[in-house]
Design an enzyme around this catalytic site. Sequence first.
Site, mmCIF file in Angstrom:
data_model
loop_
_atom_site.group_PDB
_atom_site.id
_atom_site.type_symbol
_atom_site.label_atom_id
_atom_site.label_comp_id
_atom_site.label_asym_id
_atom_site.label_seq_id
_atom_site.Cartn_x
_atom_site.Cartn_y
_atom_site.Cartn_z
ATOM 1 N N LYS A 13 0.847 -1.201 0.000
ATOM 2 C CA LYS A 13 0.000 0.000 0.000
ATOM 3 C C LYS A 13 0.876 1.242 0.000
ATOM 4 O O LYS A 13 2.060 1.220 0.355
ATOM 5 C CB LYS A 13 -0.932 0.008 1.216
ATOM 6 C CG LYS A 13 -0.237 0.053 2.582
ATOM 7 C CD LYS A 13 0.190 1.436 3.040
ATOM 8 C CE LYS A 13 0.914 1.409 4.367
ATOM 9 N NZ LYS A 13 1.575 2.701 4.702
ATOM 10 N N PRO A 99 9.555 -4.600 -0.019
ATOM 11 C CA PRO A 99 10.668 -4.298 0.892
ATOM 12 C C PRO A 99 10.175 -4.122 2.332
ATOM 13 O O PRO A 99 9.104 -3.561 2.575
ATOM 14 C CB PRO A 99 11.239 -2.985 0.345
ATOM 15 C CG PRO A 99 10.756 -2.899 -1.064
ATOM 16 C CD PRO A 99 9.428 -3.592 -1.096
ATOM 17 N N GLY A 103 7.477 1.485 4.788
ATOM 18 C CA GLY A 103 6.249 2.260 4.792
ATOM 19 C C GLY A 103 5.257 1.787 3.747
ATOM 20 O O GLY A 103 4.287 2.492 3.443
ATOM 21 N N LEU A 104 5.466 0.571 3.207
ATOM 22 C CA LEU A 104 4.593 0.021 2.172
ATOM 23 C C LEU A 104 3.646 -1.044 2.704
ATOM 24 O O LEU A 104 2.866 -1.632 1.947
ATOM 25 C CB LEU A 104 5.435 -0.567 1.031
ATOM 26 C CG LEU A 104 6.322 0.432 0.288
ATOM 27 C CD1 LEU A 104 7.218 -0.288 -0.720
ATOM 28 C CD2 LEU A 104 5.476 1.497 -0.430
ATOM 29 N N GLY A 105 3.712 -1.315 4.004
ATOM 30 C CA GLY A 105 2.744 -2.203 4.634
ATOM 31 C C GLY A 105 2.933 -3.678 4.375
ATOM 32 O O GLY A 105 1.987 -4.455 4.566
ATOM 33 N N GLY A 106 4.124 -4.099 3.968
ATOM 34 C CA GLY A 106 4.318 -5.504 3.631
ATOM 35 C C GLY A 106 4.035 -6.447 4.787
ATOM 36 O O GLY A 106 3.317 -7.438 4.625
ATOM 37 N N GLY A 107 4.581 -6.162 5.963
ATOM 38 C CA GLY A 107 4.352 -7.030 7.105
ATOM 39 C C GLY A 107 2.894 -7.063 7.513
ATOM 40 O O GLY A 107 2.349 -8.125 7.852
ATOM 41 N N SER A 108 2.239 -5.910 7.485
ATOM 42 C CA SER A 108 0.820 -5.846 7.839
ATOM 43 C C SER A 108 -0.032 -6.621 6.842
ATOM 44 O O SER A 108 -0.987 -7.308 7.213
ATOM 45 C CB SER A 108 0.360 -4.388 7.892
ATOM 46 O OG SER A 108 1.020 -3.680 8.917
ATOM 47 N N SER A 109 0.305 -6.516 5.572
ATOM 48 C CA SER A 109 -0.441 -7.242 4.548
ATOM 49 C C SER A 109 -0.251 -8.744 4.695
ATOM 50 O O SER A 109 -1.201 -9.527 4.543
ATOM 51 C CB SER A 109 0.004 -6.775 3.161
ATOM 52 O OG SER A 109 -0.827 -7.299 2.160
ATOM 53 N N ASP A 144 -2.068 -0.808 10.386
ATOM 54 C CA ASP A 144 -2.342 -0.981 8.959
ATOM 55 C C ASP A 144 -3.046 -2.296 8.641
ATOM 56 O O ASP A 144 -3.604 -2.446 7.550
ATOM 57 C CB ASP A 144 -1.037 -0.935 8.156
ATOM 58 C CG ASP A 144 -0.422 0.451 8.099
ATOM 59 O OD1 ASP A 144 -1.118 1.425 8.429
ATOM 60 O OD2 ASP A 144 0.761 0.558 7.742
#
Length: 286
Positions: A13, A99, A103-109, A144
Amino acid sequence: MSVRSASVAAPAKINLFLRVLRRRDDGFHDLETLFQMLELSDDVRVTVDAEGASDLTLAVHGADVGPERENLAWRAAEAYVGRFGPVGSIDIGLFKRIPAGAGLGGGSSDAAAVLRLLERLAPPGARPTSSEELADVAVGLGSDVPFFLCGGALALGRGRGERLRPLDPLPSRSVVVALPPVQVSTAAAYVKLAEARADEASGTPRRKRGNDEVSPKTWQAADRLTANDFEPGIIGRHPEVRRSLEALSAAGASPVLLSGSGAASFGLFHDESVARRVAEELEARL
């Protein structure tokens, strides 16, 4: 069969705007943000053996995301079992493209994907009875995570980000994401923001806007909203982030903004071929 397996894409995101409002009594800040999903995604696979021992394993392929027990996907599985009961053995496979710490929300996604897959694969006695129950688990994992469960590609987030209002999607646009080789601490970003506001002697919480003001129907309306309260402090502390933003602007992207608390920046383009060329040029320079 007692063994069931499924996989799902876990998208990244960006935040088309991000405003930090008052500090709450629980220590968190109220936020106002516009979440936008990207095509960039991780792949998450979960296998459940309902007759197996109640153990949990995690294999990560791609980017190093640190100790497995600190991984949000691992914590999501633990939280699911803690809330809804044992499901048997759980094996999680993460195939990382987003990455970490950008700040792209990878772990949350990834965490949201694990929750969705466990809801699908768990025995009937270990499933939530409503989407609200699963959303409650998501809130406990991170601000997130609920967005990635809401089912929309565009959503207005308030509170800690968990109070969500899905919006009609905007037309597709090409995005170039620049990620300089720096680590940005979210905690440090809040400290810098607090210092800046103290220096300004504002002391006045920023006004929450009405829904009509933050529910854009066109990209032109969305462009007028773009702002990230963290950006001034981050670019002051990390010149690499400032150079990324400047390079995207010079290449013709609009809008250009920091995502979350960084370190990733993004720029939007109307022409996909231009976006691809800019991405290749910036990759060679930055």
